[in-house]
Design a protein around this motif. Structure first.
Motif, PDB file in Angstrom:
ATOM      1  N   TYR A 173       1.140  -1.108   0.299  1.00 53.04           N
ATOM      2  CA  TYR A 173      -0.199  -0.085   0.524  1.00 53.04           C
ATOM      3  C   TYR A 173       1.063   0.961   0.401  1.00 53.04           C
ATOM      4  O   TYR A 173       0.410   2.520  -0.470  1.00 53.04           O
ATOM      5  N   ASN A 174       2.042   1.248   1.118  1.00 55.73           N
ATOM      6  CA  ASN A 174       2.718   2.277   0.665  1.00 55.73           C
ATOM      7  C   ASN A 174       3.382   2.610  -0.049  1.00 55.73           C
ATOM      8  O   ASN A 174       3.666   3.737  -1.071  1.00 55.73           O
ATOM      9  N   ILE A 175       3.929   1.597  -1.057  1.00 54.65           N
ATOM     10  CA  ILE A 175       4.856   1.592  -2.049  1.00 54.65           C
ATOM     11  C   ILE A 175       3.523   1.990  -3.736  1.00 54.65           C
ATOM     12  O   ILE A 175       4.004   2.241  -4.328  1.00 54.65           O
ATOM     13  N   GLY A 176       2.521   1.383  -3.293  1.00 58.45           N
ATOM     14  CA  GLY A 176       1.874   1.425  -4.523  1.00 58.45           C
ATOM     15  C   GLY A 176       1.373   3.470  -4.721  1.00 58.45           C
ATOM     16  O   GLY A 176       1.729   3.728  -5.252  1.00 58.45           O
ATOM     17  N   ARG A 177       0.850   4.091  -3.317  1.00 57.75           N
ATOM     18  CA  ARG A 177       0.825   4.953  -2.827  1.00 57.75           C
ATOM     19  C   ARG A 177       2.263   6.136  -3.572  1.00 57.75           C
ATOM     20  O   ARG A 177       2.341   7.049  -4.591  1.00 57.75           O
ATOM     21  N   ASP A 178       3.599   5.802  -3.325  1.00 57.55           N
ATOM     22  CA  ASP A 178       4.452   6.247  -3.617  1.00 57.55           C
ATOM     23  C   ASP A 178       5.116   6.620  -4.872  1.00 57.55           C
ATOM     24  O   ASP A 178       4.893   7.363  -5.725  1.00 57.55           O
ATOM     25  N   GLN A 179       5.193   5.336  -6.054  1.00 59.98           N
ATOM     26  CA  GLN A 179       4.827   4.311  -7.375  1.00 59.98           C
ATOM     27  C   GLN A 179       4.147   5.701  -7.877  1.00 59.98           C
ATOM     28  O   GLN A 179       4.617   6.152  -8.870  1.00 59.98           O
ATOM     29  N   VAL A 180       2.696   5.861  -7.637  1.00 57.43           N
ATOM     30  CA  VAL A 180       1.751   6.743  -8.032  1.00 57.43           C
ATOM     31  C   VAL A 180       2.114   8.901  -7.784  1.00 57.43           C
ATOM     32  O   VAL A 180       2.708   9.178  -8.564  1.00 57.43           O
ATOM     33  N   VAL A 181       2.816   8.399  -6.882  1.00 55.66           N
ATOM     34  CA  VAL A 181       2.753  10.238  -6.382  1.00 55.66           C
ATOM     35  C   VAL A 181       4.233  10.284  -7.192  1.00 55.66           C
ATOM     36  O   VAL A 181       4.644  11.184  -8.199  1.00 55.66           O
ATOM     37  N   ALA A 182       4.871   9.366  -7.638  1.00 55.83           N
ATOM     38  CA  ALA A 182       6.454   9.627  -8.433  1.00 55.83           C
ATOM     39  C   ALA A 182       6.464  10.165 -10.068  1.00 55.83           C
ATOM     40  O   ALA A 182       6.620  10.570 -11.009  1.00 55.83           O
ATOM     41  N   ALA A 183       5.134   8.604 -10.352  1.00 57.93           N
ATOM     42  CA  ALA A 183       5.018   9.165 -11.863  1.00 57.93           C
ATOM     43  C   ALA A 183       4.023  10.795 -12.285  1.00 57.93           C
ATOM     44  O   ALA A 183       3.726  10.978 -13.137  1.00 57.93           O
ATOM     45  N   ALA A 184       3.564  10.983 -11.058  1.00 63.17           N
ATOM     46  CA  ALA A 184       2.687  11.394 -11.122  1.00 63.17           C
ATOM     47  C   ALA A 184       2.457  13.145 -11.568  1.00 63.17           C
ATOM     48  O   ALA A 184       2.027  14.298 -12.548  1.00 63.17           O
ATOM     49  N   THR A 185       3.223  12.983  -9.935  1.00 67.12           N
ATOM     50  CA  THR A 185       3.955  14.576 -10.023  1.00 67.12           C
ATOM     51  C   THR A 185       4.487  15.596 -11.067  1.00 67.12           C
ATOM     52  O   THR A 185       6.082  14.708 -11.227  1.00 67.12           O
ATOM     53  N   GLY A 186       5.388  16.910 -10.721  1.00 65.67           N
ATOM     54  CA  GLY A 186       5.813  17.097 -11.774  1.00 65.67           C
ATOM     55  C   GLY A 186       5.029  17.294 -12.937  1.00 65.67           C
ATOM     56  O   GLY A 186       3.920  17.521 -13.371  1.00 65.67           O
ATOM     57  N   ASP A 187       5.500  17.687 -14.631  1.00 68.05           N
ATOM     58  CA  ASP A 187       4.739  18.193 -15.605  1.00 68.05           C
ATOM     59  C   ASP A 187       4.536  16.963 -16.080  1.00 68.05           C
ATOM     60  O   ASP A 187       5.950  15.666 -16.867  1.00 68.05           O
ATOM     61  N   THR A 188       3.434  16.354 -16.330  1.00 69.72           N
ATOM     62  CA  THR A 188       3.087  15.687 -17.834  1.00 69.72           C
ATOM     63  C   THR A 188       1.969  15.629 -18.976  1.00 69.72           C
ATOM     64  O   THR A 188       1.136  16.598 -19.073  1.00 69.72           O
ATOM     65  N   ASN A 189       1.616  14.939 -19.640  1.00 70.82           N
ATOM     66  CA  ASN A 189       1.322  15.181 -20.944  1.00 70.82           C
ATOM     67  C   ASN A 189       0.526  14.267 -21.432  1.00 70.82           C
ATOM     68  O   ASN A 189       1.113  12.799 -21.645  1.00 70.82           O
ATOM     69  N   TYR A 190      -1.268  14.497 -22.129  1.00 73.06           N
ATOM     70  CA  TYR A 190      -1.767  13.548 -22.574  1.00 73.06           C
ATOM     71  C   TYR A 190      -2.543  14.235 -23.639  1.00 73.06           C
ATOM     72  O   TYR A 190      -3.503  14.913 -23.398  1.00 73.06           O
ATOM     73  N   LYS A 191      -2.617  13.305 -25.179  1.00 73.93           N
ATOM     74  CA  LYS A 191      -2.988  13.922 -25.991  1.00 73.93           C
ATOM     75  C   LYS A 191      -2.973  15.591 -25.760  1.00 73.93           C
ATOM     76  O   LYS A 191      -4.923  16.446 -26.360  1.00 73.93           O
ATOM     77  N   GLY A 192      -1.650  15.957 -25.943  1.00 72.22           N
ATOM     78  CA  GLY A 192      -2.146  17.957 -25.963  1.00 72.22           C
ATOM     79  C   GLY A 192      -2.607  18.294 -24.481  1.00 72.22           C
ATOM     80  O   GLY A 192      -2.231  20.193 -24.876  1.00 72.22           O
ATOM     81  N   VAL A 193      -3.215  17.490 -23.634  1.00 73.34           N
ATOM     82  CA  VAL A 193      -3.454  17.983 -22.250  1.00 73.34           C
ATOM     83  C   VAL A 193      -1.776  17.991 -21.230  1.00 73.34           C
ATOM     84  O   VAL A 193      -1.286  17.223 -21.209  1.00 73.34           O
ATOM     85  N   LYS A 194      -2.090  19.286 -20.830  1.00 74.11           N
ATOM     86  CA  LYS A 194      -0.672  19.240 -19.719  1.00 74.11           C
ATOM     87  C   LYS A 194      -1.421  19.167 -19.089  1.00 74.11           C
ATOM     88  O   LYS A 194      -1.851  20.142 -18.294  1.00 74.11           O
ATOM     89  N   TYR A 195      -0.459  18.300 -17.351  1.00 75.25           N
ATOM     90  CA  TYR A 195      -0.731  18.813 -16.265  1.00 75.25           C
ATOM     91  C   TYR A 195       0.123  18.894 -15.062  1.00 75.25           C
ATOM     92  O   TYR A 195       1.442  18.835 -15.766  1.00 75.25           O
ATOM     93  N   HIS A 196       0.171  19.367 -14.550  1.00 78.43           N
ATOM     94  CA  HIS A 196       1.386  19.908 -13.844  1.00 78.43           C
ATOM     95  C   HIS A 196       0.615  19.055 -11.900  1.00 78.43           C
ATOM     96  O   HIS A 196      -0.472  19.904 -11.788  1.00 78.43           O
ATOM     97  N   THR A 197       1.183  18.715 -11.332  1.00 75.25           N
ATOM     98  CA  THR A 197       0.592  18.076 -10.389  1.00 75.25           C
ATOM     99  C   THR A 197       1.683  18.019  -8.874  1.00 75.25           C
ATOM    100  O   THR A 197       2.622  18.156  -9.185  1.00 75.25           O
ATOM    101  N   THR A 198       1.335  18.871  -7.959  1.00 74.98           N
ATOM    102  CA  THR A 198       1.727  19.314  -6.395  1.00 74.98           C
ATOM    103  C   THR A 198       1.034  18.154  -6.028  1.00 74.98           C
ATOM    104  O   THR A 198       0.733  17.226  -6.261  1.00 74.98           O
ATOM    105  N   VAL A 199       1.971  17.726  -4.750  1.00 71.89           N
ATOM    106  CA  VAL A 199       1.694  17.450  -3.694  1.00 71.89           C
ATOM    107  C   VAL A 199       1.941  17.758  -2.178  1.00 71.89           C
ATOM    108  O   VAL A 199       3.116  17.995  -2.110  1.00 71.89           O
ATOM    109  N   GLU A 200       1.304  16.976  -1.165  1.00 72.14           N
ATOM    110  CA  GLU A 200       1.561  17.573   0.526  1.00 72.14           C
ATOM    111  C   GLU A 200       1.271  15.386   0.837  1.00 72.14           C
ATOM    112  O   GLU A 200       0.220  15.661   0.228  1.00 72.14           O
ATOM    113  N   PHE A 201       2.132  15.799   1.487  1.00 70.18           N
ATOM    114  CA  PHE A 201       1.475  14.145   2.395  1.00 70.18           C
ATOM    115  C   PHE A 201       1.110  14.770   4.103  1.00 70.18           C
ATOM    116  O   PHE A 201       1.661  15.392   4.776  1.00 70.18           O
ATOM    117  N   VAL A 202      -0.666  14.330   3.945  1.00 65.63           N
ATOM    118  CA  VAL A 202      -0.837  14.569   5.226  1.00 65.63           C
ATOM    119  C   VAL A 202      -1.814  13.560   6.342  1.00 65.63           C
ATOM    120  O   VAL A 202      -0.767  12.017   5.794  1.00 65.63           O
TER     121      VAL A 202
END
Length: 218
Positions: A160-189
């Motif tokens: 569960y911890n690994i799964g969360r951390d892998q998704v967060v590592a892949a998603a944070t920062g700048d990504t894109n798909y079919k011309g849509v640009k995404y910027h994702t930031t993270v805060e742990f609570v």
């Protein structure tokens, strides 16, 4: 100067629409604060909703298709050939809707949006289930890393911890798909999930942290 006084029934109709306006500026509401849980229902125990896509994210992200396209931007996609094996898990997000079925299961696609999730289903990897909190528009994700189909997709040790951390590592920062640009930031609570393995499916311990992601799309 003349003042026009609106009938009470008109004011009441405006007030009835207020929840949408009040939702603005709210990242999420803790499910347990209104009778819900940060654990879903799974085999009589619970799996952690360990990622929240904040209600402060862009509106085009905060739909079922929006979450799926955002996931495709960092290497995750919908299930192999649209097929789902196994029972749907349920979660109560404290939004007055009670326990609801997962909206989708999103799997690691290994760089192939069309068929890559078939490989994940066969050999194992990362995936998450998702639910929408109606009062805030936030999406709650249950991420975990699982074993191959030959081992019944059981969760790996610390999965569960690994799964969360892998998704967060892949998603944070700048990504894109079919011309849509995404910027994702993270805060742990902390404080939303328990620490340890009591009541957790497969007896796998949690570190108690939830990743709150804010996604901006342009």
């Amino acid at each position: 100067m003349r003042f026009t006084f609106l009938p009470l029934f008109i004011l009441a109709s405006w007030a009835a629409a207020a929840p949408v306006a009040e939702r603005d500026g709210v990242a999420y509401i803790a499910p347990a604060s209104n009778g819900g849980s940060q654990l879903d229902k799974s085999a009589g125990l619970g799996e952690p909703l360990n990622i929240i896509v904040s209600g402060l994210s862009s509106s085009k992200v905060l739909t079922d298709d929006g979450i799926k396209n955002w996931a495709r931007s960092y290497g995750f996609s919908t299930e192999c050939l649209g097929l789902h094996i196994g029972d749907k898990q349920q979660a109560n997000l404290g939004d007055g809707k009670g326990y609801k079925d997962e909206l989708a299961v999103i799997r690691q696609d290994f760089g192939n949006v069309g068929l890559g999730t078939c490989l994940e289903s066969l050999t194992g990897g990362n995936h998450f289930r998702m639910w929408r909190q109606e009062t805030t528009g936030a999406y709650f994700l249950a991420a975990s890393k699982e074993k191959p189909a030959s081992k019944n997709h059981d969760i790996v040790s610390d999965g569960y911890n690994i799964g969360r951390d892998q998704v967060v590592a892949a998603a944070t920062g700048d990504t894109n798909y079919k011309g849509v640009k995404y910027h994702t930031t993270v805060e742990f609570v902390t404080g939303l999930l328990p620490v340890g393995s009591d009541g957790i499916n497969h007896g796998i311990a949690l570190d108690g942290r939830v990743a709150v992601l804010t996604v901006t799309a342009s």
